[in-house]
Design a protein around this motif. Structure first.
Motif, PDB file in Angstrom:
ATOM      1  N   HIS A  47     -47.205 -16.088   2.710  1.00 42.10           N
ATOM      2  CA  HIS A  47     -45.862 -15.498   2.702  1.00 42.10           C
ATOM      3  C   HIS A  47     -44.872 -16.545   2.164  1.00 42.10           C
ATOM      4  N   ASP A  63     -44.250 -10.723  -0.352  1.00 44.10           N
ATOM      5  CA  ASP A  63     -43.586 -10.192   0.838  1.00 44.10           C
ATOM      6  C   ASP A  63     -44.622  -9.401   1.628  1.00 44.10           C
ATOM      7  N   SER A  64     -44.206  -8.807   2.726  1.00 50.23           N
ATOM      8  CA  SER A  64     -45.176  -8.165   3.622  1.00 50.23           C
ATOM      9  C   SER A  64     -45.929  -7.021   2.940  1.00 50.23           C
ATOM     10  N   SER A 152     -39.713  -4.102   4.511  1.00 47.81           N
ATOM     11  CA  SER A 152     -38.325  -4.057   4.036  1.00 47.81           C
ATOM     12  C   SER A 152     -38.250  -3.599   2.581  1.00 47.81           C
ATOM     13  N   HIS A 221     -31.410 -10.812   3.474  1.00 53.16           N
ATOM     14  CA  HIS A 221     -32.532  -9.979   3.926  1.00 53.16           C
ATOM     15  C   HIS A 221     -31.993  -8.933   4.909  1.00 53.16           C
ATOM     16  N   GLU A 223     -32.991  -7.900   7.623  1.00 52.59           N
ATOM     17  CA  GLU A 223     -33.130  -8.223   9.059  1.00 52.59           C
ATOM     18  C   GLU A 223     -31.867  -8.907   9.584  1.00 52.59           C
ATOM     19  N   THR A 238     -38.027 -10.211   0.691  1.00 58.25           N
ATOM     20  CA  THR A 238     -38.141 -11.534   0.071  1.00 58.25           C
ATOM     21  C   THR A 238     -38.462 -11.411  -1.421  1.00 58.25           C
TER      22      THR A 238
HETATM   23  P1  13P Z   1     -40.577  -9.513   3.820  1.00 59.30           P
HETATM   24  O1  13P Z   1     -41.206 -10.704   3.182  1.00 59.30           O
HETATM   25  O2  13P Z   1     -41.461  -8.328   3.783  1.00 59.30           O
HETATM   26  O3  13P Z   1     -39.228  -9.265   3.246  1.00 59.30           O
HETATM   27  O4  13P Z   1     -40.392  -9.856   5.388  1.00 59.30           O
HETATM   28  C1  13P Z   1     -39.674 -10.888   5.862  1.00 59.30           C
HETATM   29  C2  13P Z   1     -40.149 -11.374   7.191  1.00 59.30           C
HETATM   30  O5  13P Z   1     -39.414 -11.622   8.087  1.00 59.30           O
HETATM   31  C3  13P Z   1     -41.541 -11.619   7.377  1.00 59.30           C
HETATM   32  O6  13P Z   1     -41.738 -12.100   8.620  1.00 59.30           O
END
Ligand code: 13P
Ligand code: SF4
Length: 336
Positions: A47, A63-64, A152, A221, A223, A238
């Motif tokens: 990641h 990213d995820s 996300s 982001h 979050e 991300t």
């Molecule tokens: P992404 O990489 O999917 O945006 O997620 C961010 C994250 O907090 C992963 O723990």
């Protein structure tokens, strides 16, 4: 350091969650890891929040969503996951017959921890006519209680894929949830969870940076909290943030997410300046303590001894797989 036998290695992992062994400082770990990848037919998935050395030795950084898609498609025998537990667990859910390794089993996630399965089950029972969309940052138990998973980068499309009159619970991130409520106009019931890293950015310090760098674009982001998102020029996952930093003509960016992503931003746009947004404490930048538990040494040891390994109960794995498959199908339909 003399090699240890597998029984001792297992005891060490049980005691600490990782292989607490000294690594010869003379060893070229990049070379050793490359050699083991070939010998063992292993792939290293990382990641963006991992330390720079780990990103540099990875076969794929994402990213995820990207990481889950890559894990689903790989023909490697061993998946070495440089990320946090829910990510490696997702890879295992998708690959029951492959060995999935995580350098430190204690690399958790405050957001995943904010949804304990028993409490979430009760919450769900209070809303019997709702479908559950869960952010991928959750445990396998929460995934098993969910109808669809999202990340996300596909959350908006996942919410919009449900009929307009379908009632929805969104869990566990209330910040991403309320961002989606605004984006989609859907009135979702939100679980009260959050990420400890994205929750502590200081709006005041971000605005002071903006005064000093008036041309800088603020990129954040989802979050992050609402008051931070309100001042952002761009909001995304991300991968979304990285792409925006590559494609936008701005020369300066205030980056409101975990600092690990700056490594790829700086690498792909060496002529641009990336300023990490400061949190509301004495620090100048914001690291995820869970993500940063992994080190190059732990990654090397984990590949050498093939430990710690992610193990899962098969019934739970199958139940957790269904909502992930739904996410992957919908994402493919949208070309994501
Ligand atoms: P992404 O990489 O999917 O945006 O997620 C961010 C994250 O907090 C992963 O723990
Ligand atoms: Fe979890 Fe937040 Fe760390 Fe991501 S950055 S792993 S959501 S605690």
């Amino acid at each position: 350091m003399a090699d240890i036998n597998i029984g001792v290695a297992k005891e060490k992992v049980e005691a600490k969650g990782f292989l607490d062994l000294e690594v010869d400082p003379q060893l070229d770990l990049f070379n050793e890891i490359e050699k083991m990848k070939k010998e063992k037919n292993a792939i290293v998935l990382a990641h963006y929040y991992q330390e720079a050395d780990i990103q540099d030795v990875a076969d794929y950084i994402g990213d995820s969503l990207g990481l889950a898609q890559k894990a689903e498609k790989t023909d490697a025998d061993i998946i070495v996951f440089a990320g946090v537990h829910f990510m490696a667990e997702t890879a295992k859910i998708l690959n029951p017959h492959k060995k999935v390794l995580l350098p430190d089993l204690k690399a958790g996630c405050s957001l995943a921890d904010s949804a304990p399965p028993a409490a979430f089950k009760k919450f769900k029972e209070q809303h019997p006519d709702h479908l559950v969309i869960s952010y991928i940052n959750c445990t396998a138990d929460i995934k098993a209680l969910s109808d669809i998973i999202c990340t996300s980068s596909n959350a908006k499309q996942i919410v919009e894929s449900l009929p307009p009159d379908q009632k929805i619970i969104f869990a566990p991130d209330k910040n991403l949830g309320s961002y989606l409520v605004k984006k989609t106009g859907r009135d979702m019931v939100l679980w009260d969870g959050a990420c400890m890293v994205h929750e502590i950015f200081s709006l005041e310090k971000i605005m002071k940076l903006k005064v000093r760098h008036p041309e800088a674009k603020i990129i954040a982001h989802p979050e992050c909290e609402e008051h931070v998102l309100k001042v952002a020029d761009y909001i995304g996952s991300t991968t979304g943030l990285l792409k925006f930093s590559q494609e936008d003509p701005a020369k300066e960016f205030i980056v409101v997410t975990e600092t690990g992503i700056l490594h790829q931003m700086q690498k792909s746009s060496p002529d641009k300046t990336f300023i990490p947004a400061p949190p509301d404490n004495g620090c100048a930048c914001n690291d995820c303590p869970h993500m940063k538990l992994n080190t190059l040494e732990k990654l090397y040891l984990c590949m050498k001894y093939e430990l710690p390994e992610i193990k899962m109960d098969e019934t739970l794995r199958q139940a957790a797989r269904k909502p992930i498959d739904r996410m992957l199908e919908i994402s493919a339909r949208y070309g994501l």
